[in-house]
Design a protein around this motif. Structure first.
Motif, mmCIF file in Angstrom:
data_model
loop_
_atom_site.group_PDB
_atom_site.id
_atom_site.type_symbol
_atom_site.label_atom_id
_atom_site.label_comp_id
_atom_site.label_asym_id
_atom_site.label_seq_id
_atom_site.Cartn_x
_atom_site.Cartn_y
_atom_site.Cartn_z
ATOM 1 N N UNK A 14 1.047 -1.202 0.151
ATOM 2 C CA UNK A 14 0.027 0.084 0.064
ATOM 3 C C UNK A 14 0.946 1.212 0.007
ATOM 4 N N UNK A 15 2.091 1.102 0.398
ATOM 5 C CA UNK A 15 2.966 2.353 0.550
ATOM 6 C C UNK A 15 4.171 2.164 -0.319
ATOM 7 N N UNK A 16 4.221 1.697 -1.384
ATOM 8 C CA UNK A 16 5.367 1.749 -2.229
ATOM 9 C C UNK A 16 5.297 2.819 -2.889
ATOM 10 N N UNK A 17 5.461 4.069 -2.568
ATOM 11 C CA UNK A 17 5.432 5.249 -3.522
ATOM 12 C C UNK A 17 6.677 5.372 -3.965
ATOM 13 N N UNK A 18 6.256 5.978 -5.321
ATOM 14 C CA UNK A 18 7.495 6.194 -6.367
ATOM 15 C C UNK A 18 8.013 7.782 -6.700
ATOM 16 N N UNK A 19 6.743 8.469 -6.129
ATOM 17 C CA UNK A 19 7.301 9.774 -6.122
ATOM 18 C C UNK A 19 6.469 10.584 -5.234
ATOM 19 N N UNK A 24 1.809 12.386 -1.693
ATOM 20 C CA UNK A 24 0.816 13.350 -1.226
ATOM 21 C C UNK A 24 -0.738 12.891 -1.724
ATOM 22 N N UNK A 25 -0.932 12.302 -2.664
ATOM 23 C CA UNK A 25 -2.111 11.969 -3.246
ATOM 24 C C UNK A 25 -2.870 11.019 -2.216
ATOM 25 N N UNK A 50 17.598 17.209 -4.452
ATOM 26 C CA UNK A 50 16.916 16.080 -5.216
ATOM 27 C C UNK A 50 15.670 15.857 -4.438
ATOM 28 N N UNK A 51 14.738 15.714 -4.966
ATOM 29 C CA UNK A 51 13.359 15.137 -4.381
ATOM 30 C C UNK A 51 13.283 13.568 -4.493
ATOM 31 N N UNK A 52 13.145 12.993 -3.275
ATOM 32 C CA UNK A 52 13.168 11.381 -3.451
ATOM 33 C C UNK A 52 12.209 11.326 -2.578
ATOM 34 N N UNK A 53 11.812 9.735 -2.628
ATOM 35 C CA UNK A 53 11.189 9.146 -1.605
ATOM 36 C C UNK A 53 12.209 7.911 -0.729
ATOM 37 N N UNK A 54 12.038 8.265 0.351
ATOM 38 C CA UNK A 54 13.007 7.586 1.296
ATOM 39 C C UNK A 54 12.353 7.036 2.627
ATOM 40 N N UNK A 55 12.262 5.683 2.927
ATOM 41 C CA UNK A 55 11.514 5.405 4.104
ATOM 42 C C UNK A 55 10.008 5.620 3.855
ATOM 43 N N UNK A 56 9.841 5.593 2.486
ATOM 44 C CA UNK A 56 8.325 5.869 2.066
ATOM 45 C C UNK A 56 7.648 7.144 2.399
ATOM 46 N N UNK A 57 8.530 8.179 2.676
ATOM 47 C CA UNK A 57 8.358 9.452 2.701
ATOM 48 C C UNK A 57 9.005 10.602 1.927
ATOM 49 N N UNK A 58 8.481 11.524 1.676
ATOM 50 C CA UNK A 58 9.307 12.864 0.775
ATOM 51 C C UNK A 58 10.753 12.916 1.491
ATOM 52 N N UNK A 69 10.090 15.116 5.159
ATOM 53 C CA UNK A 69 8.756 15.465 5.839
ATOM 54 C C UNK A 69 7.640 14.428 5.623
ATOM 55 N N UNK A 70 6.576 14.619 6.757
ATOM 56 C CA UNK A 70 5.229 13.458 6.418
ATOM 57 C C UNK A 70 4.218 13.915 7.115
ATOM 58 N N UNK A 71 3.187 13.372 6.698
ATOM 59 C CA UNK A 71 1.895 13.600 7.180
ATOM 60 C C UNK A 71 1.461 12.674 8.364
#
Length: 142
Positions: A14-19, A24-25, A50-58, A69-71
Protein backbone atom coordinates in the motif's frame (compact mmCIF):
# COMPACT_ATOMS: atom_id res chain seq x y z
CA UNK A 1 -2.91 -24.80 0.49
CA UNK A 2 -3.58 -21.06 0.00
CA UNK A 3 -0.74 -18.77 1.14
CA UNK A 4 -1.81 -15.30 2.21
CA UNK A 5 0.52 -12.31 2.42
CA UNK A 6 1.50 -11.11 5.87
CA UNK A 7 0.16 -7.83 7.24
CA UNK A 8 3.62 -6.26 6.68
CA UNK A 9 3.59 -7.33 3.03
CA UNK A 10 0.12 -5.85 2.57
CA UNK A 11 1.09 -2.58 4.29
CA UNK A 12 4.27 -2.30 2.21
CA UNK A 13 2.30 -2.86 -0.98
CA UNK A 14 0.00 0.00 0.00
CA UNK A 15 2.92 2.35 0.60
CA UNK A 16 5.37 1.65 -2.18
CA UNK A 17 5.49 5.27 -3.28
CA UNK A 18 7.50 6.12 -6.39
CA UNK A 19 7.16 9.91 -6.15
CA UNK A 20 6.27 12.71 -3.77
CA UNK A 21 3.12 13.38 -5.80
CA UNK A 22 2.05 9.78 -5.25
CA UNK A 23 2.69 10.13 -1.50
CA UNK A 24 0.76 13.38 -1.23
CA UNK A 25 -2.16 12.01 -3.25
CA UNK A 26 -2.93 9.72 -0.30
CA UNK A 27 -4.06 12.81 1.64
CA UNK A 28 -7.11 15.02 1.10
CA UNK A 29 -8.21 18.58 1.68
CA UNK A 30 -6.43 20.75 4.20
CA UNK A 31 -3.79 18.12 5.07
CA UNK A 32 -2.83 17.76 1.40
CA UNK A 33 -2.65 21.55 1.03
CA UNK A 34 -0.44 21.83 4.13
CA UNK A 35 1.88 19.11 2.85
CA UNK A 36 2.15 20.96 -0.46
CA UNK A 37 3.01 24.15 1.40
CA UNK A 38 5.82 22.31 3.23
CA UNK A 39 7.03 20.84 -0.08
CA UNK A 40 7.01 24.24 -1.81
CA UNK A 41 8.89 25.81 1.11
CA UNK A 42 11.57 23.11 1.06
CA UNK A 43 12.00 23.34 -2.71
CA UNK A 44 12.36 27.13 -2.54
CA UNK A 45 14.88 26.92 0.32
CA UNK A 46 16.91 24.11 -1.28
CA UNK A 47 16.51 24.51 -5.06
CA UNK A 48 19.50 22.26 -5.80
CA UNK A 49 18.23 19.42 -3.62
CA UNK A 50 16.98 16.24 -5.25
CA UNK A 51 13.45 15.27 -4.28
CA UNK A 52 13.18 11.55 -3.46
CA UNK A 53 11.12 9.03 -1.53
CA UNK A 54 13.07 7.48 1.35
CA UNK A 55 11.53 5.31 4.06
CA UNK A 56 8.29 5.80 2.10
CA UNK A 57 8.12 9.56 2.81
CA UNK A 58 9.35 12.65 0.91
CA UNK A 59 13.00 13.52 1.39
CA UNK A 60 15.49 16.00 -0.07
CA UNK A 61 19.15 15.31 -0.80
CA UNK A 62 21.99 17.77 -1.30
CA UNK A 63 25.38 16.31 -0.32
CA UNK A 64 23.40 13.85 1.78
CA UNK A 65 19.91 14.07 3.19
CA UNK A 66 18.73 17.56 4.10
CA UNK A 67 15.27 16.89 5.49
CA UNK A 68 12.25 14.60 5.33
CA UNK A 69 8.60 15.45 5.91
CA UNK A 70 5.46 13.44 6.50
CA UNK A 71 1.81 13.74 7.35
CA UNK A 72 0.27 12.13 10.44
CA UNK A 73 -3.23 12.18 11.88
CA UNK A 74 -2.91 15.46 13.79
CA UNK A 75 0.37 16.96 12.65
CA UNK A 76 3.03 17.25 9.98
CA UNK A 77 6.57 16.23 10.87
CA UNK A 78 9.80 17.68 9.60
CA UNK A 79 12.48 15.13 10.29
CA UNK A 80 16.12 14.19 10.06
CA UNK A 81 18.70 13.49 12.77
CA UNK A 82 19.06 17.19 13.59
CA UNK A 83 22.39 18.44 14.91
CA UNK A 84 22.72 19.87 18.39
CA UNK A 85 23.74 23.16 16.73
CA UNK A 86 20.51 23.31 14.72
CA UNK A 87 18.37 22.52 17.76
CA UNK A 88 20.19 25.23 19.74
CA UNK A 89 19.86 27.78 16.92
CA UNK A 90 16.08 27.29 16.74
CA UNK A 91 15.51 26.51 20.44
CA UNK A 92 13.14 29.40 21.15
CA UNK A 93 10.98 28.84 18.06
CA UNK A 94 10.90 25.08 18.56
CA UNK A 95 9.79 25.38 22.19
CA UNK A 96 6.11 25.40 21.17
CA UNK A 97 6.41 22.10 19.25
CA UNK A 98 6.99 18.48 20.19
CA UNK A 99 10.66 18.05 19.24
CA UNK A 100 13.16 15.21 19.37
CA UNK A 101 16.64 14.88 17.87
CA UNK A 102 15.02 13.60 14.71
CA UNK A 103 11.57 15.21 14.37
CA UNK A 104 9.59 18.39 14.77
CA UNK A 105 5.83 17.88 15.00
CA UNK A 106 3.78 20.82 13.74
CA UNK A 107 0.13 20.43 14.86
CA UNK A 108 -2.59 20.78 12.25
CA UNK A 109 -4.52 23.14 14.52
CA UNK A 110 -1.75 25.77 14.21
CA UNK A 111 -0.62 27.73 11.15
CA UNK A 112 2.43 26.20 9.49
CA UNK A 113 5.64 27.94 10.55
CA UNK A 114 6.71 28.42 6.93
CA UNK A 115 9.50 30.90 7.69
CA UNK A 116 10.98 28.58 10.33
CA UNK A 117 10.78 25.59 7.95
CA UNK A 118 12.58 27.61 5.27
CA UNK A 119 15.35 28.64 7.67
CA UNK A 120 15.77 25.10 9.04
CA UNK A 121 16.14 23.76 5.50
CA UNK A 122 18.65 26.50 4.60
CA UNK A 123 20.57 25.67 7.80
CA UNK A 124 20.64 21.95 6.90
CA UNK A 125 21.83 22.73 3.36
CA UNK A 126 24.72 24.77 4.80
CA UNK A 127 25.57 21.97 7.25
CA UNK A 128 25.73 19.47 4.39
CA UNK A 129 27.77 21.80 2.17
CA UNK A 130 30.27 22.46 4.97
CA UNK A 131 30.57 18.74 5.69
CA UNK A 132 31.15 18.04 1.99
CA UNK A 133 33.80 20.78 1.75
CA UNK A 134 35.59 19.36 4.80
CA UNK A 135 35.96 15.92 3.24
CA UNK A 136 39.46 15.13 1.99
CA UNK A 137 39.70 15.54 -1.76
CA UNK A 138 40.53 12.36 -3.67
CA UNK A 139 43.68 12.55 -5.76
CA UNK A 140 43.03 12.46 -9.49
CA UNK A 141 44.48 9.48 -11.34
CA UNK A 142 46.71 10.26 -14.29
Amino acid sequence: MQVYPSKDQIDMAKTDFKSVDEYQDTFDGEKKARLQQVRDTIRAAAPLAEEVISYQIPAYKHFGFVVYYSGATNHISLSYPFSAALLAEFKTELSKYKVSKSAIQMPDKDPLPVDMIRRIVEYRVKENELAEAAKPQKAKKK
